[in-house]
Every structure is written in structure tokens, then in C-alpha cells.
Scaffold this active site. Structure first.
Site, PDB file in Angstrom:
ATOM      1  N   HIS A   1      34.359  37.348  35.301  1.00 11.16           N
ATOM      2  CA  HIS A   1      33.271  37.727  34.378  1.00 11.16           C
ATOM      3  C   HIS A   1      33.089  36.634  33.307  1.00 11.16           C
ATOM      4  O   HIS A   1      33.312  36.874  32.112  1.00 11.16           O
ATOM      5  CB  HIS A   1      33.695  39.049  33.742  1.00 11.16           C
ATOM      6  N   GLU A  13      28.653  35.816  36.635  1.00  7.84           N
ATOM      7  CA  GLU A  13      29.910  36.359  37.149  1.00  7.84           C
ATOM      8  C   GLU A  13      29.932  36.282  38.670  1.00  7.84           C
ATOM      9  O   GLU A  13      29.120  36.906  39.335  1.00  7.84           O
ATOM     10  CB  GLU A  13      30.046  37.812  36.693  1.00  7.84           C
TER      11      GLU A  13
HETATM   12  C1  BG6 Z   1      28.802  43.205  32.895  1.00  5.91           C
HETATM   13  C2  BG6 Z   1      28.136  44.496  33.301  1.00  5.91           C
HETATM   14  O1  BG6 Z   1      29.449  42.659  33.994  1.00  5.91           O
HETATM   15  O2  BG6 Z   1      29.773  43.483  31.879  1.00  5.91           O
HETATM   16  C3  BG6 Z   1      27.516  45.153  32.084  1.00  5.91           C
HETATM   17  O3  BG6 Z   1      27.161  44.238  34.309  1.00  5.91           O
HETATM   18  C4  BG6 Z   1      28.572  45.360  31.000  1.00  5.91           C
HETATM   19  O4  BG6 Z   1      26.921  46.388  32.466  1.00  5.91           O
HETATM   20  C5  BG6 Z   1      29.219  44.018  30.700  1.00  5.91           C
HETATM   21  O5  BG6 Z   1      27.957  45.888  29.840  1.00  5.91           O
HETATM   22  C6  BG6 Z   1      30.312  44.058  29.637  1.00  5.91           C
HETATM   23  O6  BG6 Z   1      31.297  44.977  29.959  1.00  5.91           O
HETATM   24  P1  BG6 Z   1      32.493  45.247  28.973  1.00  5.91           P
HETATM   25  O7  BG6 Z   1      33.261  46.398  29.592  1.00  5.91           O
HETATM   26  O8  BG6 Z   1      33.316  43.994  28.905  1.00  5.91           O
HETATM   27  O9  BG6 Z   1      31.893  45.579  27.636  1.00  5.91           O
END
Ligand code: BG6
Length: 302
Positions: free
Chosen positions: A170, A273
Site C-alpha cells: 500500500h 498499491e
Molecule cells: C486504500 C483503500 O487501499 O486504503 C481505502 O482502498 C482506504 O478504501 C485506504 O481508505 C486507507 O486505509 P487505512 O485502513 O490505512 O486507513
């Protein structure tokens, strides 16, 4: 096992690889080589900085990031594993799985003849919560740090049954201004728009940003380029073992609610990602090993 002295004795290389303890107890690996500097948190095996020498940082880390045990760090490259997004059936299980908030352990740290630094970590199987993941699997993450960054996330199904695996690296990239960048390499890919309840659409031309964007692109295997006229560079993302790509920017309103994005943080980041998500969820056969590999490099904008 993760005591600072032991880590430095077993894996440290003076002037090159050092383990540091943050005020809240999290341990980070600091790499400083002739090619690049980098930092990796043992929590989540999360790379939070990578800067090739003479360049601006490539990876974004929020100014408001908190470094708390058990809480995911906002920025860097969190590892979403063994599921991406919400769990398929259990709303009470953590979003993006548990690997990003657990403490990983070192496997190796070494320099290579080509001047890159290799660091490998694993998530110890007995640290995985059995109530959420009662499967015999091993998970390793291998980093090769140099003028380019390579990451290889390796999942081994050691159980006797096949397993569903969804995952993502991510990564938050640092950019000059979200309103001025464009992403190429996703043209004609079908995608699910999470801001529109998963509506299906097809990407026309390059991706531009003018509002919250949260999409899962499918059939995405080509290189993706983040073209950044403000920082005068192009970040090239090459991958294998991943047929989906998630593109995310929370924009103003959602950032404000998140609390750890910083006031204007969304302006200088974009998440691209490399994933196995939605229709690209993998069925890992017994004994099968899956490699999700990415390579990032920065090129001057011609
Ligand atoms: C992304 C998702 O990968 O991560 C989003 O597609 C999400 O929907 C974002 O809001 C952040 O996620 P987190 O759990 O790190 O706040």
C-alpha cells in the site's frame, strides 16, 4: 529477540545498517549507503523512507504519523495481508489484515557486490492471530535498497488445503501536487470505484485527480508512471505477481476525519498499491509459494 543491542550485534553494519529505538519503543532499521538512505519499521516490515542519494524522498510519510505499537503508521508502504480492505465476512477483523500492525523479525541484512543493501524480515507464524487466520503459512518480505527499490512479498502456503489470499503493498508516494500529477499505464483497465459503491467503469486516458479517488484497477500488469511536473520526475512502478492496482487519495474531507494525514497531507501524496484484490484474489494451492514483486525507480521528466 528484538532487543536493540541484539539486533545491532547480529545484523548491524557500522555506518551502513543501524537499528534505532523510537521514543515509543518501535524499532527502525536505518540504512545509509552510497546509493540511498532508507528506514524500515520492524512493526509491519513497513518501509517509511527511501531516498536515492541526491534526490528528494520518493516515499511519503505523514507529518502527523503516529508511531504507536499496534497502530498502523500513516505513510510509507504498509503491507496489507492476508486480506485487502475489509475482511470478506468478519467486520470485526482489522481492515487490510493484521500484518501491518504486528512486529516482524529479521532474517538477513547484507550488502551486495553491486552496492545495494538487502534486508529480509518475516512475520513469525506464532504471531499471526489464529482466530483470524488459522492457516499454516509463512510470510517474508525482502527489500533491495539502492538507486531503485525492490520489494518481494513471499507467501508460502504450508497447509494441506488451498487458501484465499488478497494483499497489497500500500505504497504512499511523495508528489509535488496531487492536482498536477498524472498516472499512465492504467489506460483501458476496468476498475471498481469504491467512492461509488464499487461501480464498474473503464479507465479512459491517464488518471488525473480532482476529488477523493479510491479505485481497484483490474487486469493491470503494465508499468505505471507517476508523472510529476512539480518535482520534475517520473516514478516508474514495475511489478509481477499482481494483476490489480489500487489508486487512492482521500482528498480534503476524509483526510480531516482521519486525524493522522496532516492538514494538507493529501496534496503531496498518492497511493499506488500493487495488489491482489477483488477479482484478482488468489487461491494458493497447498505447498504453493506466491511472490508479489515491485520495483520503483525515479526518472527525470523529459
Ligand atoms: C486504500 C483503500 O487501499 O486504503 C481505502 O482502498 C482506504 O478504501 C485506504 O481508505 C486507507 O486505509 P487505512 O485502513 O490505512 O486507513
Amino acid at each position: 529477540m528484538n532487543s536493540l543491542d541484539t539486533l545491532n550485534r547480529l545484523y548491524g553494519i557500522p555506518g551502513l545498517i543501524e537499528f534505532l529505538e523510537e521514543p515509543n519503543g518501535l524499532i527502525h532499521i536505518a540504512v545509509t549507503s552510497a546509493q540511498a538512505s532508507a528506514r524500515i519499521s520492524l512493526q509491519g516490515a513497513q518501509i517509511i523512507q527511501w531516498t536515492p542519494q541526491g534526490e528528494k524522498p520518493i516515499i511519503w510519510l505523514s507529518d502527523a504519523a503516529t508511531f504507536r505499537p499496534g497502530k498502523s503508521i500513516r505513510g510509507g508502504a504498509p503491507i496489507c495481508w492476508p486480506w485487502f480492505g475489509p475482511h470478506a465476512t468478519r467486520a470485526d477483523f482489522p481492515a487490510h489484515g493484521f500484518a501491518r500492525t504486528l512486529s516482524w523479525e529479521m532474517l538477513t541484512a547484507a550488502t551486495q557486490p553491486d552496492g545495494t543493501v538487502r534486508i529480509a524480515l518475516h512475520l513469525p507464524p506464532d504471531a499471526m492471530p489464529k482466530d483470524q487466520w488459522p492457516h499454516d503459512t509463512t510470510l517474508e518480505c525482502h527489500f533491495t535498497i539502492g538507486t531503485q527499490l525492490e520489494v518481494n512479498l513471499v507467501t508460502h502456503n504450508r497447509s494441506a488445503h488451498s487458501l484465499p489470499l488478497s494483499q497489497a503493498l500500500h505504497t504512499y508516494f511523495r508528489i509535488g501536487d496531487i492536482r498536477q500529477i498524472q498516472l499512465t499505464g492504467l489506460e483501458d483497465c476496468p476498475y471498481l470505484d469504491k467512492t461509488l459503491n464499487g461501480l464498474h467503469a473503464t479507465q479512459q486516458g491517464a488518471v488525473h485527480f480532482s476529488q477523493e479517488t479510491d479505485r481497484i484497477y483490474l487486469n493491470s500488469q503494465r508499468d505505471i508512471l507517476i508523472e510529476d511536473p512539480v518535482l520534475q520526475r517520473r516514478i516508474r512502478i514495475t511489478k509481477s505477481g499482481s494483476a490489480s492496482t489500487v489508486v487512492w487519495n482521500p482528498w480534503i474531507e476524509k483526510s480531516t476525519k482521519m486525524g493522522d494525514m496532516g492538514d494538507e497531507g493529501y496534496l503531496t501524496m498518492v497511493c499506488v498499491e500493487n495488489a491482489n484484490a477483488a477479482d484478482d484474489t488468489i487461491q494458493l494451492a497447498p505447498g504453493q509459494v506466491h511472490h508479489l514483486r515491485v520495483c520503483y525507480r525515479s526518472e527525470p521528466l523529459a
